[in-house]
Design an enzyme around this catalytic site. Structure first.
Site, mmCIF file in Angstrom:
data_model
loop_
_atom_site.group_PDB
_atom_site.id
_atom_site.type_symbol
_atom_site.label_atom_id
_atom_site.label_comp_id
_atom_site.label_asym_id
_atom_site.label_seq_id
_atom_site.Cartn_x
_atom_site.Cartn_y
_atom_site.Cartn_z
ATOM 1 N N ARG A 192 24.289 46.164 8.532
ATOM 2 C CA ARG A 192 23.466 45.711 7.246
ATOM 3 C C ARG A 192 22.129 46.717 6.745
ATOM 4 O O ARG A 192 22.157 47.002 5.877
ATOM 5 C CB ARG A 192 23.146 44.337 7.128
ATOM 6 C CG ARG A 192 24.410 43.414 6.897
ATOM 7 C CD ARG A 192 23.991 42.072 6.879
ATOM 8 N NE ARG A 192 25.295 41.246 6.542
ATOM 9 C CZ ARG A 192 25.155 39.994 6.350
ATOM 10 N NH1 ARG A 192 24.011 39.101 6.817
ATOM 11 N NH2 ARG A 192 26.341 39.256 6.053
ATOM 12 N N LYS A 203 41.417 26.404 6.288
ATOM 13 C CA LYS A 203 41.644 25.340 5.450
ATOM 14 C C LYS A 203 41.712 25.329 3.690
ATOM 15 O O LYS A 203 40.998 26.454 3.248
ATOM 16 C CB LYS A 203 40.257 24.232 5.443
ATOM 17 C CG LYS A 203 40.479 23.662 6.891
ATOM 18 C CD LYS A 203 39.141 22.695 7.125
ATOM 19 C CE LYS A 203 39.272 22.068 8.436
ATOM 20 N NZ LYS A 203 38.064 20.955 8.576
ATOM 21 N N GLY A 207 33.370 37.567 6.203
ATOM 22 C CA GLY A 207 33.170 37.748 7.755
ATOM 23 C C GLY A 207 34.259 37.770 8.696
ATOM 24 O O GLY A 207 34.435 38.905 9.369
ATOM 25 N N GLY A 224 29.469 34.608 1.343
ATOM 26 C CA GLY A 224 29.611 33.773 0.243
ATOM 27 C C GLY A 224 29.550 34.344 -1.021
ATOM 28 O O GLY A 224 30.526 33.804 -1.940
#
Length: 395
Positions: free
Chosen positions: A36, A197, A354, A377
């Site tokens: 990053r 999920k 990720g 996100g």
């Protein structure tokens, strides 16, 4: 999406408040992965080249609105200096007298890093007074942290409303890549969505079925869809209470002309552990004492064929339990094919999240995709079709 780029701004002699992502892994006070940090270097160097003074804003960890020494950005300075090839000044606050003094002392050609914005509770509350206090430190605001753009915080959204604002080079590159992938893509479009999920990706699946031509569902999520269709899943991870939801998604996809691609064959084992004995079988044959842990060769072959006819690929989530060998085979095989098609000029491939980045790194093909987003996100919310506050504020 409309935003101003860095090269549209007059930066000469200006203090440029630059929001970056420095939320990097640190062990024993040392940065262990500089990815990053490395990705913000072009923006910082461009500001310097245009005569601006880069003043870096960032968060680090979750200090809950108060100073926490273990989450100080001071420990990132050595890695930042090495990446930039020059000294970096540090201020132990991001607002107030100490920050103001550090900004005033910053010479032309210098770089300044301010302390963790989340040491103040007002940051995550997007407090107007706190935004104004930070805005006083600069003349121009540049956001180069797409990974934080889904947060309406003072340093990502509040300041952008108070100063002339633009997207940094990394942010602009990310937004351009995403626009090509889902905003106005070359068709056909195939999306691969994996993960454990269905419940965490309902919005994502609902948005994609109306926008892509083919939707591959893998990982534990696929087990819920197989269960909903009456297939036995044994001890596999699945969400039986979402069976009706899965059937609704299948019906919506059918109405939209989107092909849902579920496993055509499965890899099963009695336990999830390295080197476990695996068996390939049909999707309706999982024994009651075993679990589905990967897709089989027939599934890989069909996905490869679909990608071969597609022009755009969007990928979020592995198609199997890739962290544990041998259940990484399906994800690796699909990733290699996507990379091959991309390098041949036949596919625009955009991946993010990720686990996805980790899987592509593990396969060794990250640099062979058109674009790989390090955002988690923010990338997911973009795929869900949601407006990102940090991007909207730049318009």
């Amino acid at each position: 999406m409309a935003w101003r780029s860095l090269n549209e701004m007059d930066l000469r002699g200006k203090r440029v408040l630059t929001r970056v992502d420095l939320n990097v892994p640190v062990e024993n006070g040392r940065v262990t992965d500089t990815t990053r940090i490395d990705r913000i270097v072009p923006t910082v160097q461009a500001i310097l080249a245009q005569g601006g003074k880069p003043i870096l804003l960032a968060h680090f960890g979750r200090p809950k609105g108060r100073p926490e020494p273990t989450m100080s950005l001071r420990q990132v300075v050595p890695a930042l200096e090495q990446a930039l090839g020059q000294p970096v000044a540090f201020a132990d606050d991001c607002v107030g007298p100490r920050a103001e003094a550090a900004v005033a002392a910053l010479p032309q050609g210098g770089v300044l890093l301010l302390e963790n914005t989340r040491f103040h509770a007002e940051e995550e509350k997007n407090d107007p007074g706190f935004s104004a206090a930070m805005a006083r430190l600069g003349d121009v605001y540049c956001n180069d942290a797409f990974s934080a753009a889904h947060r309406a915080h003072a340093s990502t959204e509040g300041i952008a409303r108070l100063l002339p604002s633009c997207a940094g080079l990394l942010m602009a590159e990310e937004l351009s890549a995403l626009e090509k992938a889902l905003g106005s893509p070359q068709r056909p479009v195939v999306a691969i969505v994996g993960g454990s999920k269905v419940s965490t990706k309902l919005d994502l699946l609902g948005n994609l079925v109306g926008k892509v031509n083919h939707l591959v569902i893998g990982g534990g999520m696929a087990n819920t869809f197989l269960h909903a269709q009456g297939y036995p899943v044994g001890l596999s991870l699945h969400e039986p209470d979402l069976a009706e939801t899965a059937l609704t998604i299948l019906a919506r996809a059918d109405e939209a002309g989107c092909e849902i691609i579920l496993p055509r064959d499965i890899i099963v084992a009695k336990e999830l552990k390295a080197g476990a004995t695996e068996t390939v079988m049909g999707p309706h044959d999982c024994p009651p004492d075993q679990m589905i842990l990967d897709i089989g060769p027939a599934s890989v072959s069909y996905i490869d064929t679909v990608m071969g006819h597609a022009r755009t690929l969007i990928w979020n989530g592995p198609v199997g339990a890739f962290e544990t060998k041998p259940f990484d085979a399906g994800t690796h095989a699909v990733a290699r094919k996507a990379a091959e098609l991309t390098q041949a000029g036949n596919l625009v491939s955009v991946a993010g999240g990720g686990d996805t980045v980790a899987a592509l790194n593990d396969t060794g093909v990250t640099d062979q995709f058109s674009y790989v987003s390090t955002a988690g996100g923010a990338f997911l919310e973009w795929m869900e079709g949601k407006e990102l506050p940090g991007v909207a504020a730049l318009g």
